[in-house]
Design a protein around this motif. Structure first.
Motif, mmCIF file in Angstrom:
data_model
loop_
_atom_site.group_PDB
_atom_site.id
_atom_site.type_symbol
_atom_site.label_atom_id
_atom_site.label_comp_id
_atom_site.label_asym_id
_atom_site.label_seq_id
_atom_site.Cartn_x
_atom_site.Cartn_y
_atom_site.Cartn_z
ATOM 1 N N TYR A 34 14.847 4.988 -14.804
ATOM 2 C CA TYR A 34 13.938 4.628 -13.715
ATOM 3 C C TYR A 34 13.833 5.810 -12.764
ATOM 4 N N ILE A 35 12.864 5.721 -11.833
ATOM 5 C CA ILE A 35 12.782 6.667 -10.732
ATOM 6 C C ILE A 35 12.924 5.883 -9.433
ATOM 7 N N ILE A 36 13.182 6.586 -8.335
ATOM 8 C CA ILE A 36 13.422 5.949 -7.036
ATOM 9 C C ILE A 36 12.356 6.394 -6.042
ATOM 10 N N LEU A 37 11.792 5.420 -5.340
ATOM 11 C CA LEU A 37 10.910 5.704 -4.209
ATOM 12 C C LEU A 37 11.681 5.473 -2.925
ATOM 13 N N SER A 38 11.689 6.462 -2.045
ATOM 14 C CA SER A 38 12.395 6.352 -0.769
ATOM 15 C C SER A 38 11.380 6.158 0.341
ATOM 16 N N TRP A 39 11.555 5.074 1.132
ATOM 17 C CA TRP A 39 10.608 4.807 2.206
ATOM 18 C C TRP A 39 11.338 4.213 3.398
ATOM 19 N N LYS A 40 10.658 4.163 4.525
ATOM 20 C CA LYS A 40 11.264 3.726 5.779
ATOM 21 C C LYS A 40 11.002 2.250 6.015
ATOM 22 N N GLU A 41 12.023 1.564 6.498
ATOM 23 C CA GLU A 41 11.846 0.162 6.896
ATOM 24 C C GLU A 41 10.704 0.093 7.903
ATOM 25 N N LYS A 53 0.832 -1.209 0.000
ATOM 26 C CA LYS A 53 0.000 0.000 0.000
ATOM 27 C C LYS A 53 0.865 1.257 0.000
ATOM 28 N N ASP A 54 1.888 1.289 0.849
ATOM 29 C CA ASP A 54 2.742 2.478 0.921
ATOM 30 C C ASP A 54 3.504 2.700 -0.387
ATOM 31 N N LEU A 55 3.951 1.625 -1.024
ATOM 32 C CA LEU A 55 4.673 1.777 -2.291
ATOM 33 C C LEU A 55 3.750 2.301 -3.389
ATOM 34 N N ILE A 56 2.524 1.785 -3.448
ATOM 35 C CA ILE A 56 1.587 2.270 -4.464
ATOM 36 C C ILE A 56 1.215 3.727 -4.198
ATOM 37 N N THR A 57 1.047 4.079 -2.926
ATOM 38 C CA THR A 57 0.735 5.470 -2.582
ATOM 39 C C THR A 57 1.855 6.400 -3.027
ATOM 40 N N GLN A 58 3.104 5.980 -2.786
ATOM 41 C CA GLN A 58 4.234 6.806 -3.219
ATOM 42 C C GLN A 58 4.341 6.849 -4.735
ATOM 43 N N PHE A 59 4.019 5.733 -5.380
ATOM 44 C CA PHE A 59 4.060 5.710 -6.845
ATOM 45 C C PHE A 59 3.087 6.724 -7.427
ATOM 46 N N VAL A 60 1.855 6.718 -6.937
ATOM 47 C CA VAL A 60 0.862 7.670 -7.435
ATOM 48 C C VAL A 60 1.273 9.098 -7.106
ATOM 49 N N ALA A 61 1.841 9.287 -5.891
ATOM 50 C CA ALA A 61 2.260 10.634 -5.497
ATOM 51 C C ALA A 61 3.372 11.168 -6.383
ATOM 52 N N ALA A 62 4.192 10.274 -6.957
ATOM 53 C CA ALA A 62 5.278 10.711 -7.836
ATOM 54 C C ALA A 62 4.756 11.268 -9.156
ATOM 55 N N GLU A 103 -5.575 20.411 -13.799
ATOM 56 C CA GLU A 103 -4.890 19.351 -13.062
ATOM 57 C C GLU A 103 -5.442 17.998 -13.487
ATOM 58 N N VAL A 104 -4.519 17.072 -13.754
ATOM 59 C CA VAL A 104 -4.917 15.728 -14.170
ATOM 60 C C VAL A 104 -5.253 14.904 -12.940
ATOM 61 N N ARG A 105 -6.404 14.254 -12.964
ATOM 62 C CA ARG A 105 -6.838 13.446 -11.820
ATOM 63 C C ARG A 105 -6.246 12.042 -11.927
ATOM 64 N N TYR A 106 -5.687 11.571 -10.822
ATOM 65 C CA TYR A 106 -5.159 10.211 -10.726
ATOM 66 C C TYR A 106 -6.028 9.417 -9.768
ATOM 67 N N VAL A 107 -6.417 8.213 -10.190
ATOM 68 C CA VAL A 107 -7.254 7.354 -9.353
ATOM 69 C C VAL A 107 -6.626 5.964 -9.306
ATOM 70 N N LEU A 108 -6.810 5.292 -8.174
ATOM 71 C CA LEU A 108 -6.342 3.917 -8.013
ATOM 72 C C LEU A 108 -7.509 2.992 -8.311
ATOM 73 N N ALA A 109 -7.583 2.548 -9.568
ATOM 74 C CA ALA A 109 -8.696 1.714 -10.001
ATOM 75 C C ALA A 109 -8.375 1.152 -11.381
ATOM 76 N N PRO A 110 -9.006 0.035 -11.765
ATOM 77 C CA PRO A 110 -8.826 -0.474 -13.128
ATOM 78 C C PRO A 110 -9.388 0.494 -14.157
ATOM 79 N N LYS A 111 -8.855 0.416 -15.360
ATOM 80 C CA LYS A 111 -9.306 1.311 -16.428
ATOM 81 C C LYS A 111 -10.797 1.119 -16.718
ATOM 82 N N GLN A 112 -11.254 -0.138 -16.670
ATOM 83 C CA GLN A 112 -12.656 -0.404 -16.987
ATOM 84 C C GLN A 112 -13.592 0.287 -15.994
ATOM 85 N N ARG A 113 -13.175 0.312 -14.735
ATOM 86 C CA ARG A 113 -14.008 0.974 -13.732
ATOM 87 C C ARG A 113 -14.055 2.479 -13.962
#
Length: 366
Positions: free
Chosen positions: A136-143, A11-20, A40-50
């Motif tokens: 590539y890009i880098i996501l930085s997160w805490k253990e 969940k945290d990785l996907i959240t950071q991915f969208v935030a990037a 502003e372009v809207r980003y949503v976490l959902a399948p394209k069909q939905r």
């Protein structure tokens, strides 16, 4: 698998991915290529069909352009399984040890679908992220497993597959609105962690038994008791300890502290201006050097220390010492006008050692 191991890793990785990506904007230009509107372009976490269903359904408040992000799969990354060691990193304090258990490397497959009404909008969205994803890009997160007072940074690569499939609206009716769709894929190189950090007590003492036997003896057919009774078999025990030991002393002399070797009194003594050297083992982990004395100046202000193997002790704590190596430590005795006997005690988390352990050596204040 009885331990609860959820740490919000995916969940945290996907959240950071969208935030990037979700700070994307597009501009609407006039014929002179001057911007007249910023969207502003809207980003949503959902399948394209939905997302497409919500756009078609007039009761939904979702308008173009929109970018849909969706997890399509998770797999173990065999290239990052670099060892089978249980612990990734250790954190040791004086009284306990914590470990981060080896996590499982995973690849999170993510699809990104861009839906726009105008091709110029699509071009701007693609131009926004493609230049920054090469290679590539880098996501930085805490253990995430919760090391106390420790922050371990984890850097996860986000790899773009380099392909974009653009689908124009071909099979539509005159009532359908014009929509362009672009599909691409990413891989997030993340980790899934095991149960929370193991708490363990450091080992301060080890006894190892070594047995020798005749070369013709098949040891596999004997029990532990049989090995001790084999003809020609002997047992050698080797002990390893973490607490300090003092084996010898080297002196400098001036006045006021007189070392005595048995009945042999030496002229000269130690003062605060003079150092003497202790020889021994395990000095690198010294946490304190204290004096034990019947001198009232020294026992009027005692400090208590706790050790794991040898219990507690009290003594006059002072800081006039220097660790020269694991085997050599120099100490300066504080100046005093009172008489008495004194022992120098070296303390570490496992235990302590005193100069009184050296046979025939006493330090006497005069």
């Amino acid at each position: 698998m009885k331990n609860y191991t959820y740490h919000w890793g995916v969940k945290d990785l996907i959240t950071q991915f969208v935030a990037a990506f979700d700070d994307t904007i597009i501009k609407r230009y006039n014929k002179n290529r001057e911007p007249e509107e910023v969207i502003e372009v809207r980003y949503v976490l959902a399948p394209k069909q939905r997302v497409m269903y919500d756009i078609v359904n007039k009761a939904q408040n979702l308008t173009l352009p929109v970018v849909a992000v969706n997890i399509t799969g998770i797999s173990r990354d065999n290239e990052r399984v670099f060892n089978k060691i249980n612990n990734l990193q250790n954190f040791v304090t004086e009284r306990e040890s914590r470990t981060v258990r080896m996590p499982v490397p995973i690849n999170i497959s993510v699809s990104m679908s861009i839906l726009a009404r105008y091709m110029d909008d699509m071009d701007q969205i693609l131009s926004n992220f493609i230049p920054f994803n090469n290679p590539y890009i880098i996501l930085s997160w805490k253990e995430p497993t919760g090391i106390d007072n420790e922050v371990i940074e984890i850097r996860s690569e986000v790899l773009w597959d380099g392909n974009i499939s653009i689908t124009p609206p071909t099979d539509t009716t005159y009532t359908d609105k014009f929509r362009i769709t672009a599909d691409t894929n990413f891989t997030i190189k993340g980790w899934l962690f095991k149960d929370r950090n193991e708490l363990a007590t450091p080992i301060y003492f080890i006894d190892a038994n070594f047995r020798t036997a005749e070369a013709t003896t098949d040891l596999n057919i004997y029990t532990e008791t049989d090995l001790d009774t084999l003809s020609g078999n002997s047992v050698e025990t080797i002990s390893i300890s973490a607490y300090p030991t003092i084996t010898n002393i080297w002196y400098n002399y001036q006045s006021n502290l007189q070392p005595i070797y048995g009945n042999l009194s030496l002229n000269g003594a130690l003062t605060a201006k003079n150092k003497f050297i202790l020889y021994g083992n395990n000095f690198d982990y010294t946490t304190a050097v204290v004096l034990s004395s019947n001198n009232k100046t020294l026992y009027s202000n005692l400090t208590t220390f706790s050790t794991a193997r040898m219990g507690t002790l009290s003594g006059f704590n002072f800081s006039s010492y220097e660790i020269l190596s694991d085997n050599i430590l120099s100490v300066s005795i504080p100046y005093t006008l009172n008489t008495g006997l004194v022992d120098v005690v070296i303390v570490n988390p496992a235990g302590y050692a005193s100069t009184s352990s050296i046979s025939g050596v006493d330090l006497q204040l005069n």
